[in-house]
Design an enzyme around this catalytic site. Structure first.
Site, PDB file in Angstrom:
ATOM      1  N   ASP A   1       0.922  -1.192   0.026  1.00  0.00           N
ATOM      2  CA  ASP A   1      -0.167  -0.219   0.095  1.00  0.00           C
ATOM      3  C   ASP A   1       0.935   1.184  -0.150  1.00  0.00           C
ATOM      4  O   ASP A   1       1.983   1.227   0.601  1.00  0.00           O
ATOM      5  CB  ASP A   1      -0.873   0.082   1.299  1.00  0.00           C
ATOM      6  N   LYS A   2       0.264   2.477  -0.376  1.00  0.00           N
ATOM      7  CA  LYS A   2       0.943   3.568  -0.478  1.00  0.00           C
ATOM      8  C   LYS A   2       1.406   4.001   0.690  1.00  0.00           C
ATOM      9  O   LYS A   2       2.974   4.416   0.739  1.00  0.00           O
ATOM     10  CB  LYS A   2      -0.089   4.698  -0.805  1.00  0.00           C
TER      11      LYS A   2
END
Length: 362
Positions: free
Chosen positions: A175-176
């Site tokens: 994830d970011k």
């Protein structure tokens, strides 16, 4: 967004819904739960009742009924906006869409000079340590400034690497706002081999997280199918019973405990979307400052102005979910050698842990 309808529109030769990368079921997306429409079909007004898998296999040249079933089990097949299983029967005027956690390859990846922390590289692959805040893959609202754009720039002189070819590039994603290690394949045969390792669960991956609460007995295992939350499809949730979602297993153990929070190590057997974040929330230990899964509020401790300020300071020190992909191990597809990489916990999480350690010892 380009969509395809149930008329005679020409379908693309390569349907990325059915690539080996998705078949592995091991992808951790970098899209924070965002879903993208890949195909759209509207049933004719004279449509007879027909199973959705049969309806789709006649319209998607690269799809088998077994792959469509897997897509349906992953909640990627929607009818009139709701996920359906492969035995759903299409009715006249039904609107059927296929969605995925990544956009279609309908754009051109533009090389950008983005600093990359490359910890290993050879002619076949790259291992990169991604910082928090860097989107992994271009998508809606993030077509520039991603890890993929940076890789396109870094490898622009490699005539065999095409950043717009899905048969090369990222093998898995995080994830970011999660930091840590990722492996990138430079050649199609390397990506295929690595995909197989992820599918067969022979890779080694450990994460470190700061979570709310004290871990009873210091360790444990979470087993529970993960799937889209029907009330909020940007989130994943655990389905402990029934046939919903995909099997997921996370092993965890406490490394340090500070009364109200713990530092834990998580070892993945599977790699579903948001797996660690959802599994830890499920057992009552959300990742610290994880906004999507409720870790960004005070969940433990005595409410006081002083304590509230301390927590707010902690949130500022590590202003993202406190999760880091620390280790990565796999067999090198080209040499057959065991490869293992270990990364340092980033500065924001280190500062957060030290602040809690000092608070607990005071």
């Amino acid at each position: 967004m380009e969509t395809y309808h149930s008329n005679n529109d020409e379908l693309p030769e390569s349907d990325d819904l059915f690539e080996p990368e998705e078949e592995s079921g091991e992808i951790e997306t970098g899209d924070d739960g965002q879903l993208y429409e890949h195909y759209r079909f509207t049933a004719d007004k004279n449509q007879s009742l027909l199973r959705v898998d049969k309806f789709l296999v006649d319209r998607l040249p690269n799809a088998s009924r077994s792959r469509i079933k897997q897509a349906a089990e992953a909640d990627c097949v929607l009818v009139n906006g709701k996920a359906v299983k492969s035995n759903y029967r299409i009715k006249p005027m039904d609107l059927l869409t296929i969605v995925m956690s990544r956009p279609r390859y309908e754009y051109t990846v533009i090389p950008e000079n983005i600093p990359l922390n490359i910890v290993y590289e050879d002619e076949d692959l790259i291992v990169v340590n991604k910082p928090a805040g860097l989107v992994v893959h271009p998508g809606h609202g993030n077509y520039m400034g991603t890890l993929v754009n940076g890789l396109a720039y870094y490898l622009q002189d490699d005539p065999l690497y095409n950043p717009n070819d899905p048969s090369v590039g990222l093998v898995h994603r995080i994830d970011k706002e999660t930091s840590g290690l990722l492996v990138v394949a430079k050649r199609p045969e390397i990506k295929t081999h690595l995909n197989r390792q992820f599918f067969n669960r022979t890779t080694q991956r450990k994460y470190v997280a700061v979570v709310w609460g004290v871990i009873p007995e210091n360790e444990g295992t979470v087993e529970g199918n993960l799937g889209r939350d029907p009330r909020d499809r940007m989130k994943m949730m655990v389905f402990p019973d029934g046939d919903f979602g995909k099997p997921a297993v996370t092993h965890y153990k406490a490394l340090e405990q500070f009364g109200y929070v713990s530092v834990v190590e998580c070892r993945l057997e599977t790699g579903r979307t948001h797996q660690i974040r959802v599994h830890l929330k499920y057992i009552g230990h959300p990742v610290f400052n994880d906004e999507r899964y409720g870790g960004n509020v005070i969940l433990k401790g005595v409410q006081s102005s002083k304590y509230n300020q301390f927590i707010n300071n902690c949130f500022e020190i590590c202003n993202r979910q406190a999760l880091h992909a620390k280790t990565l191990g796999f067999v090198h597809p080209g040499t057959g050698k065991d490869m293992f990489f270990d990364s340092e916990i980033p500065a924001d999480m280190t500062a957060l842990i030290e602040k809690w350690r000092n608070y607990y010892q005071a």
